[in-house]
Enzyme design. Structure first.
Site, short mmCIF file in Angstrom:
data_model
loop_
_atom_site.label_atom_id
_atom_site.label_comp_id
_atom_site.label_asym_id
_atom_site.label_seq_id
_atom_site.Cartn_x
_atom_site.Cartn_y
_atom_site.Cartn_z
N LYS A 1 4.54 -22.71 91.58
CA LYS A 1 3.61 -21.58 91.70
C LYS A 1 3.48 -21.18 93.17
CE LYS A 1 -0.25 -24.86 91.77
NZ LYS A 1 -1.29 -25.48 90.94
N TYR B 1 -6.54 -13.09 124.56
CA TYR B 1 -7.81 -12.45 124.24
C TYR B 1 -8.99 -13.40 124.46
CZ TYR B 1 -5.10 -8.89 121.72
OH TYR B 1 -4.23 -7.90 121.38
C1 LIG Z 1 -0.99 -26.90 90.96
C2 LIG Z 1 -1.09 -27.76 89.76
C3 LIG Z 1 -0.34 -28.95 89.67
C4 LIG Z 1 0.45 -29.51 90.83
O1 LIG Z 1 -0.44 -30.11 91.77
P1 LIG Z 1 0.10 -30.98 93.01
O2 LIG Z 1 -1.12 -31.67 93.49
O3 LIG Z 1 0.62 -29.99 94.01
O4 LIG Z 1 1.15 -31.87 92.49
C5 LIG Z 1 -0.38 -29.65 88.48
N1 LIG Z 1 -1.13 -29.21 87.43
C6 LIG Z 1 -1.88 -28.09 87.49
C7 LIG Z 1 -2.69 -27.68 86.31
C8 LIG Z 1 -1.90 -27.34 88.66
O5 LIG Z 1 -2.65 -26.24 88.72
#
Ligand SMILES: *Cc1c(COP(=O)(O)O)cnc(C)c1O
Length: 394
Positions: free
Chosen positions: A58, A286
């Site tokens: 994702k 800045y």
């Molecule tokens: C993002 C997510 C993961 C992965 O999490 P990590 O800590 O990056 O391994 C697994 N399950 C769900 C439901 C998530 O939203």
């Protein structure tokens, strides 16, 4: 070369002429596909042979580039993929990826439900209402769909309360257009060394599974673990683990460091634009938040907060130049920042600065930035903007 106009560049070892590739870049993200492949294989080897590895890609694979990461992960032992949004799933399908893809987020709009079916993505179903909406829409197009049912065991995010698992599953089972692919839940504290809440959530999940079994329902697949749980608790692995952060070579918490040998995949680099000496008592950038104590040699570098270097790191950021650690000085600006390079001889425009990554035996990690900022590595990785081209090194 046309690289300056390209969003992503692929480099293989045979044409390993990095200097040519970065020739016209002012700043870029380097993705080490060999490190990614190593992490995927290491994770896969760590699991029981029957446990599947779901690569969580994702948010454009946590800023690493979803398509490349997905392909590399699948080629090295990942069994399937997870993304958060419909658009992220469609992007992978359009690039020819045929592996199962779970959508972790919720889908509610009719048009989105249709798109999920068209692209053969596997949605998360959070409650009975959503299940009904999917069933109704899928009936109009006549395609049944594999779906994953989410139980809330204490994260208080998506899902049906674990106590109601039985009625939830029974209703979904009665909907002919929905084929249950899995039952799952998500931990809220798997990265903490105190396992009290994690164990409680796990207990609730088991309790829900027992309820289901007693009612005669055996889920085809069960999954629960994120990266932290995968690393710290084998009993949470079940049929599949959903691994994000660890794929990218980072550890979810200090106490999990080196539980497996993982290699960081992402590096952030930029070029020096100008080198000059500032007189003593002069303000830098800045707001004059840094005043030189003596005549000071300064390098101006072409990267800033619009590229994903948090402005809150002003005067606290470090970088690697010519194999030495140097300090960033003054406010970080939108496109540029300044380094104190007083002790580094022979620097010139075009020399490369490493902001995250490794050179010789020096390393600066996303975790170092997260610690300074009071945030987590996940947010740092997701923060590198698409203004920076991704250069993939195989
Ligand atoms: C993002 C997510 C993961 C992965 O999490 P990590 O800590 O990056 O391994 C697994 N399950 C769900 C439901 C998530 O939203």
């Amino acid at each position: 070369m046309a690289i300056a106009h390209q969003h992503q560049v692929n480099l293989t070892k045979s044409q390993n002429n990095l200097s040519q590739l970065v020739h016209r870049q002012r700043a870029w993200v380097e993705i080490d596909l060999a490190a990614l492949a190593h992490n995927v294989r290491t994770l896969k080897n760590f699991l029981n042979p029957q446990t599947k590895l779901m690569a969580v890609v994702k948010a454009d694979a946590y800023g690493h580039g979803a398509v490349t990461v997905a392909k590399t992960a699948l080629a090295n032992g990942a069994d399937c993929l997870a993304i958060a949004t419909l658009a992220e799933g469609v992007e992978l399908r359009k690039k020819g990826i045929t592996a199962p893809i779970l959508i972790l987020g919720a889908i509610n709009e009719v048009e989105d439900i249709k798109a999920v079916a068209v692209w053969q993505l596997e949605p998360t179903i959070c409650n009975v209402e959503q299940a009904m909406a999917f069933h109704k829409t899928l009936q109009t197009i006549g395609t049944p769909l594999l779906v994953h049912l989410k139980l809330d065991t204490g994260m208080s995010r998506l899902g049906t309360n674990w106590q109601d698992a039985n009625s939830f599953v029974q209703i979904v089972q009665s909907l002919s257009q929905l084929k249950i692919a899995s039952i799952y839940s998500h931990f809220s504290t798997a990265d903490e060394s105190d396992r009290t809440m994690m164990n409680l959530q796990h207990q609730r999940f088991k309790n829900a599974l027992t309820q289901l079994n007693n009612a005669g329902f055996i889920p085809p697949q069960v999954h629960l673990a994120n990266s932290a749980a995968t690393l710290c608790d084998r009993s949470s692995h079940y049929d599949m683990v959903r691994v994000g952060l660890a794929l990218y070579g980072l550890y979810p918490a200090p106490h999990l460091h080196n539980s497996l040998h993982l290699k960081p995949v992402l590096q952030v680099k930029a070029k020096i634009a100008q080198v000059k000496t500032i007189p003593a008592g002069e303000g830098v950038s800045y707001g004059r938040r840094f005043i030189t104590q003596k005549d000071t040699k300064v390098a101006v570098v072409g990267i800033g907060y619009a590229d994903g270097i948090p402005r809150n790191l002003s005067n606290r950021l470090q970088a690697i130049v010519s194999g030495e650690l140097v300090s960033q000085i003054g406010s970080i600006t939108m496109d540029q920042l300044m380094l104190n390079v007083d002790n580094i001889p022979n620097l010139q425009p075009g020399d490369i600065v490493t902001f995250i990554g490794h050179q010789d035996n020096l390393t600066i990690s996303a975790e170092d930035w997260a610690n300074k900022l009071g945030t987590i590595s996940w947010e740092i990785l997701c923060g590198f903007k698409h203004r920076l081209p991704r250069i993939n090194i195989a």
